[in-house]
Scaffold this motif. Sequence first.
Motif, mmCIF file in Angstrom:
data_model
loop_
_atom_site.group_PDB
_atom_site.id
_atom_site.type_symbol
_atom_site.label_atom_id
_atom_site.label_comp_id
_atom_site.label_asym_id
_atom_site.label_seq_id
_atom_site.Cartn_x
_atom_site.Cartn_y
_atom_site.Cartn_z
ATOM 1 N N ARG A 219 45.851 46.089 46.515
ATOM 2 C CA ARG A 219 44.644 45.196 45.772
ATOM 3 C C ARG A 219 44.849 44.019 46.369
ATOM 4 O O ARG A 219 44.185 43.285 46.705
ATOM 5 C CB ARG A 219 44.290 45.799 44.893
ATOM 6 C CG ARG A 219 42.938 44.391 43.882
ATOM 7 C CD ARG A 219 43.939 44.717 42.393
ATOM 8 N NE ARG A 219 42.884 43.718 41.682
ATOM 9 C CZ ARG A 219 41.666 44.094 41.457
ATOM 10 N NH1 ARG A 219 41.467 45.606 41.781
ATOM 11 N NH2 ARG A 219 40.524 43.333 41.704
ATOM 12 N N LYS A 223 42.501 41.620 48.168
ATOM 13 C CA LYS A 223 41.800 40.169 47.458
ATOM 14 C C LYS A 223 42.139 39.207 48.390
ATOM 15 O O LYS A 223 40.924 38.085 48.098
ATOM 16 C CB LYS A 223 42.359 40.378 46.196
ATOM 17 C CG LYS A 223 41.429 39.177 45.630
ATOM 18 C CD LYS A 223 41.754 39.328 43.992
ATOM 19 C CE LYS A 223 40.822 37.814 43.123
ATOM 20 N NZ LYS A 223 40.527 36.928 43.816
ATOM 21 N N GLN A 246 38.421 53.414 47.170
ATOM 22 C CA GLN A 246 38.549 52.345 48.079
ATOM 23 C C GLN A 246 36.868 51.408 48.226
ATOM 24 O O GLN A 246 36.965 50.087 48.092
ATOM 25 C CB GLN A 246 38.423 52.690 49.930
ATOM 26 C CG GLN A 246 40.144 53.259 50.008
ATOM 27 C CD GLN A 246 40.416 54.032 51.085
ATOM 28 O OE1 GLN A 246 39.411 54.414 52.298
ATOM 29 N NE2 GLN A 246 41.861 54.007 51.504
ATOM 30 N N LEU A 249 36.460 49.592 45.061
ATOM 31 C CA LEU A 249 37.830 48.315 45.425
ATOM 32 C C LEU A 249 36.900 47.528 46.001
ATOM 33 O O LEU A 249 35.944 46.438 45.521
ATOM 34 C CB LEU A 249 38.813 48.972 45.616
ATOM 35 C CG LEU A 249 40.641 47.771 46.430
ATOM 36 C CD1 LEU A 249 40.707 47.144 45.346
ATOM 37 C CD2 LEU A 249 40.759 47.987 46.519
#
Length: 284
Positions: A219, A223, A246, A249
């Motif tokens: 993650r 990000k 996914q 996210l």
Amino acid sequence: AAKEAGRDQLVSFDPSLREKRLEAARTTERLRRAIARDELIVHFQPLIRLADERITGVEALIRWQPPGERMVPPDKFIGIAEDSGLIVPIGTWVLRESCRVVAAWHREHGTVVSVNVSPRQLREPDFGATVLDALRDSRLPPTALILEITEGVLVDSGAVTEQAIGHLSLLRSQGVRVAVDDFGTGYSSLAYLRDLPIDHIKIDRSFMPAPGDTDPAARTMVKAIIDLASGLRLGTIAEGVETAEQVALLRELGCERAQGYYYSRPVPSDDATRLILQSAAVTS
Ligand code: C2E
Ligand code: MG
Ligand code: MG
Ligand code: MG
């Protein structure tokens, strides 16, 4: 000369390498004929805007269909086409065919098209003219075309890179946009993101957390890439999206678009037409 002698020795002493070369030569010959015999086709994979899950664009992906045989995926012949230079006429064909097909979708639904461009094509002095001709002949506006390149095209040092940057800068001044494909898989410095003529990055699918992956590192990587791109005002597209987790996210992290089997595989143009119509008909 020493290098060549070394190569010859390899060829005569390593039967597997010799086999590979023969195979490549055979494929080159078949590919040369494939162009003339209309065995190449373009499939289209939808790109989805995560905010409303509508199809805003498609990526053109080449396929080779030899009669009576299995479809050949690009990984099996693009490299060979690059080595032989055949990628230049093939790339021109993909570009023209993609612009032609997508022009109708663009008129009706504003759909844009991403076309993969090989480094070899960017070494051609008339690459810019080839692209502008394809746009003019199809009447697709330049703003509806995105060229996908890999970062190596922009950052290997030397005259070749200069020429590629020149082509892309000129095309961008006409409204064409540029995306860096497979972002994060090369080994270059990040400075080029700031300095070079690009508009979008496509986050390579190797960054998508695997199902059940609870390691926060995955993650963190996604990000960081999205934050970097948005900070530089570059568009973000996630590749290889296969699961609802996914998607959730990517939404949370502010990624703009996604592409992957979760939404659709690459499909022939008739199927893509249907998908685009359905997507446009959804009222939200
Ligand atoms: P790419 O440009 O990174 O294209 C994305 C590849 O990922 C495509 O493979 C696509 O089918 C695949 N893909 C999409 N969604 C998913 C997913 O959810 N999971 C998985 N596992 N894969 C997914 P494809 O069509 O086999 O193409 C492979 C590569 O061949 C492309 O990678 C591109 O580098 C090259 N290629 C394809 N068409 C062309 C072309 O017209 N010209 C050039 N120069 N290269 C092309
Ligand atoms: Mg691509
Ligand atoms: Mg890619
Ligand atoms: Mg890729």
